[in-house]
Design an enzyme around this catalytic site. Structure first.
Site, mmCIF file in Angstrom:
data_model
loop_
_atom_site.group_PDB
_atom_site.id
_atom_site.type_symbol
_atom_site.label_atom_id
_atom_site.label_comp_id
_atom_site.label_asym_id
_atom_site.label_seq_id
_atom_site.Cartn_x
_atom_site.Cartn_y
_atom_site.Cartn_z
ATOM 1 N N SER A 224 0.685 -1.204 -0.069
ATOM 2 C CA SER A 224 0.185 -0.004 -0.072
ATOM 3 C C SER A 224 0.728 1.309 0.043
ATOM 4 O O SER A 224 1.675 1.493 -0.974
ATOM 5 C CB SER A 224 -0.880 -0.102 1.247
ATOM 6 N N HIS A 366 -7.631 -5.642 0.656
ATOM 7 C CA HIS A 366 -6.483 -4.781 0.914
ATOM 8 C C HIS A 366 -5.451 -5.362 1.895
ATOM 9 O O HIS A 366 -5.850 -5.022 3.233
ATOM 10 C CB HIS A 366 -7.024 -3.454 0.835
HETATM 11 C C1 GTR Z 1 -5.502 4.449 1.972
HETATM 12 C C2 GTR Z 1 -4.784 5.131 0.926
HETATM 13 C C3 GTR Z 1 -4.134 4.307 0.018
HETATM 14 C C4 GTR Z 1 -3.162 3.457 0.530
HETATM 15 C C5 GTR Z 1 -3.710 2.787 1.931
HETATM 16 C C6 GTR Z 1 -2.548 2.020 2.757
HETATM 17 O O1 GTR Z 1 -5.987 4.901 2.878
HETATM 18 O O2 GTR Z 1 -5.751 5.936 0.261
HETATM 19 O O3 GTR Z 1 -3.608 5.216 -0.958
HETATM 20 O O4 GTR Z 1 -1.957 3.844 0.580
HETATM 21 O O5 GTR Z 1 -4.337 3.644 2.568
HETATM 22 O O6 GTR Z 1 -1.410 2.523 3.003
HETATM 23 O O7 GTR Z 1 -2.933 1.128 3.514
#
Ligand code: GTR
Length: 386
Positions: A224, A366
């Site tokens: 991420s 995610h």
């Molecule tokens: C989210 C962000 C993403 C990603 C994520 C993370 O909220 O919008 O771009 O980086 O965090 O790092 O888990």
């Protein structure tokens, strides 16, 4: 925390493929003077430096490369960690510049079963430090160290907060205000992602001094925001032999011009402190950005790069991430490197390994998990044997 409704921070978030606007990507092989790059020499001498400076100036900020001194202090060593399977080293990397310093602690496990220096995976840890517990009381799927050790690889990690806190009001307390305060006063000064990237290279500096490690075989891994960072680190520091980026999404592997899920405008609103100030000026004019993220992927060439997405993580635009990869292929071709990527993303849980540009779309959310790591190992095994 991510909020994934169709409206977020006053903006409509698009998750409808039919509403992705028509767009034209900036020409990856077209130099600023209009000429086309035809071989790797002109890629390396002309176009690649141009693209790097465009990413610095407009997105991630400048990257200072000089400092006064660096010292590595072994603070703890356990030769029979993991029931004797590994040696634990905890090392403090101490970097000084103009009378001020920063200390970056790293955790490193090296397999005891080895005949020569071993390859290593370095994780940029953007989650809790518990994930990289040196005592192994916590065994996290985010950093499955035992599994990596049993496959013959070393595994290391540093935590982002030691370089730049992941907060809008304090990101500067670390690498930036201690070592490079001038970065705070310019439109293209580096911010958190720049500081994390810079730190990954200092860990690489340490690896080069550790006789147990094969510094020619260092893989950088991030998830991420850490995955945006691993791509930028791999782009700038050629010493990283392999680059892995998990669910990196907007300003990572995903094409910004698709405006699917997270957009430049939304990421600037929520996480402006990750990027150079100038990036804000593109919030509402993405089509005027002189780069898109396929060009970031291409900066790894000819080194292998692997990115991932998760089906339920629409915020990160899985399709847009895959299209970044396919649009980077022309640069790999300049090196005679083959890609096994088809025009459409592969089916769920069908990793593409035997390709300079690798990819998987897995089921689930995610995250960075054991399935991802298993395929990172497969990809590393495959490419290190080539
Ligand atoms: C989210 C962000 C993403 C990603 C994520 C993370 O909220 O919008 O771009 O980086 O965090 O790092 O888990």
């Amino acid at each position: 925390a991510q909020i994934k409704t169709d409206k977020f921070m006053g903006e409509i978030v698009n998750y409808d493929e039919t509403k992705v606007p028509a767009y034209t990507l900036p020409g990856i092989l077209q130099k600023a003077d209009g000429q086309l790059v035809k071989n790797k020499k002109s890629w390396e001498e002309d176009r690649k430096p141009e693209i790097i400076s465009l990413f610095k100036k407009n997105i991630y900020g400048q990257m200072p490369t000089t400092f006064d001194s660096i010292k590595f202090e072994l603070t703890r060593k356990v030769t029979d960690a993991m029931d004797g399977r590994a040696c634990l080293k905890e090392v403090n990397i101490n970097i000084w510049n103009k009378g001020k310093n920063v200390v970056i602690p790293i955790v490193l496990f090296i397999p005891n079963k080895r005949e020569k220096p071993v390859p290593v995976f370095l994780l940029i840890n953007n989650r809790s430090k518990r994930n990289t517990d040196p005592n192994r009381n916590v065994k996290s799927t985010f950093w499955p160290a035992e599994m990596i050790i049993d496959k013959g690889y070393a595994i290391a990690s540093f935590h982002v907060a030691d370089a730049a806190p992941d907060k809008k009001d304090s990101y500067q307390h670390g690498v930036i205000d201690q070592l490079y305060p001038e970065q705070l006063n310019s439109d293209d000064g580096m911010k958190a992602i720049g500081a994390w990237t810079w730190t990954a290279s200092r860990v690489m500096d340490y690896f080069e001094t550790d006789q147990n490690l094969d510094a020619q075989k260092v893989a950088i891994v991030g998830h991420s925001r850490g995955g945006k960072t691993s791509l930028w680190a791999g782009a700038l520091d050629q010493r990283f032999a392999l680059v892995f980026s998990s669910c990196s999404g907007n300003s990572g592997a995903s094409l910004a011009r698709r405006q699917y899920g997270e957009t430049i405008s939304l990421i600037n609103k929520q996480f402006g402190y990750w990027f150079a100030n100038r990036y804000k000026t593109y919030s509402n004019r993405v089509n005027e950005l002189p780069v898109d993220q396929h060009m970031l992927i291409a900066l790894m060439a000819p080194r292998p790069v692997y990115t991932t997405n998760a089906v339920e993580d629409r915020w990160a635009d899985p399709r847009g991430s895959y299209l970044s990869l396919t649009n980077a292929v022309p640069v790999y071709n300049l090196y005679g490197k083959k890609s096994a990527l088809g025009p459409e993303p592969p089916a769920v849980n069908s990793p593409i390994i035997n390709s300079s540009i690798g990819y998987h779309l897995r089921e689930g959310i995610h995250d960075l998990n054991v399935y991802d790591w298993e395929n990172f190992i497969r990809f590393a095994d495959y490419h290190y044997k080539q």
